[in-house]
Design a protein around this motif. Structure first.
Motif, short mmCIF file in Angstrom:
data_model
loop_
_atom_site.label_atom_id
_atom_site.label_comp_id
_atom_site.label_asym_id
_atom_site.label_seq_id
_atom_site.Cartn_x
_atom_site.Cartn_y
_atom_site.Cartn_z
N TYR A 6 16.52 -25.51 34.38
CA TYR A 6 17.32 -24.68 35.09
C TYR A 6 18.88 -25.17 34.53
CZ TYR A 6 14.68 -21.96 38.72
OH TYR A 6 13.81 -21.12 39.01
N GLY A 30 15.56 -20.87 34.52
CA GLY A 30 16.32 -20.12 35.64
C GLY A 30 17.82 -20.84 35.34
N LEU A 31 18.45 -20.40 36.54
CA LEU A 31 20.05 -20.47 36.32
C LEU A 31 20.34 -21.16 37.83
CD1 LEU A 31 21.16 -17.09 34.75
CD2 LEU A 31 20.76 -19.51 33.68
N LYS A 32 21.21 -22.24 37.65
CA LYS A 32 21.57 -22.73 38.88
C LYS A 32 23.19 -22.52 39.15
CE LYS A 32 23.15 -26.93 39.63
NZ LYS A 32 24.22 -27.31 40.39
N PHE A 57 18.93 -20.29 41.37
CA PHE A 57 18.83 -21.45 41.99
C PHE A 57 20.35 -21.60 42.79
CE2 PHE A 57 18.40 -26.46 41.68
CZ PHE A 57 18.58 -26.77 43.17
N VAL A 200 11.34 -29.07 38.63
CA VAL A 200 12.46 -28.51 38.12
C VAL A 200 13.50 -29.61 37.65
CG1 VAL A 200 14.76 -27.13 38.59
CG2 VAL A 200 12.69 -26.31 39.43
N VAL A 202 17.29 -30.01 36.24
CA VAL A 202 18.52 -29.20 36.26
C VAL A 202 19.48 -29.86 35.23
CG1 VAL A 202 20.62 -28.80 37.93
CG2 VAL A 202 18.45 -28.81 38.79
#
Length: 224
Positions: A6, A30-32, A57, A200, A202
């Motif tokens: 992410y 995904g994108l945080k 996220f 995940v 990050v």
């Protein structure tokens, strides 16, 4: 999760966040969106980032009295985030209420100890024991409260995974081999975190600060 990366879009500039999101789309899972982004762009910004087509996220690290956190969670349910963070140190009651108020498809994870903190920082604010002790203590509390998992550094995720077999583990503050640590004090490489049980990964500045974020994301993806 096929791609655990992410990318952290920690910027108040919505246009820049959208450009980075589009650049990395093919190489991350995904994108945080953190507090800096949310305070600047709010629900509108989240809706714009959602158009890229990746899970969102929301890293808001909610921490207040149980009723307030529950209402805050209800307020963001319309955004349908895949993951939301709260502070595990907010108490079992706060975590229980946050989870109860969350969308059924949202994973609620408890932040244990920020990766920018070390032993000296812990002592300065009155925490006892080691960083590992603190993570272990709050991970147990988060599990008892019914959360989906926790946020911890790559140094503690192996032990947390061993104690909580079905937990969902978010590891931030990752730094690929050979890159600058910045303000992270307990960082490991993405591969090390993944091998230790992270769900995940990050990753922020090593991707978002690169001349070509898409290529940087692709290179990190290739190490996993």
């Amino acid at each position: 999760m096929s791609n655990p990366i992410y990318v952290a879009l920690d910027t108040p500039d919505l246009d820049r966040a959208i450009a980075i999101a589009k650049s990395v789309k093919g190489h991350v899972g995904g994108l945080k969106l953190g507090l800096e982004f949310f305070c600047a762009s709010g629900h509108h910004g989240v809706h714009e980032i959602q158009k890229v087509g990746l899970p969102i996220f929301l890293d808001l690290k909610l921490h207040d009295i149980p009723n307030t956190v529950a209402k805050a969670m209800q307020a963001i349910n319309v955004l349908e985030p895949a993951i939301v963070t709260i502070h595990a140190s907010g108490s079992r009651a706060m975590m229980e209420d946050a989870k109860a108020a969350a969308n059924e498809h949202t994973r609620v994870v408890g932040v244990t100890l920020l990766t920018s903190l070390d032993q000296r920082d812990m002592e300065s604010v009155g925490y006892t024991g080691t960083p590992h002790d603190q993570v272990e203590r709050l991970a147990e509390l988060a599990q008892e409260a019914g959360l989906d998992g926790i946020v911890c550094s790559g140094n503690e995720v192996a032990a947390a995974h061993k104690a909580w077999k079905k937990g969902f583990f978010v590891v931030p503050g990752l730094r690929p081999a050979g890159t600058a640590m910045g303000d992270q004090k307990r960082a490991v490489t993405p591969r090390q975190a993944r091998d230790n049980g992270a769900s995940v990964l990050v990753i922020g500045r090593p991707i978002t600060g690169a001349d070509n974020p898409g290529e940087a994301a692709r290179a990190i993806e290739g190490t996993l």
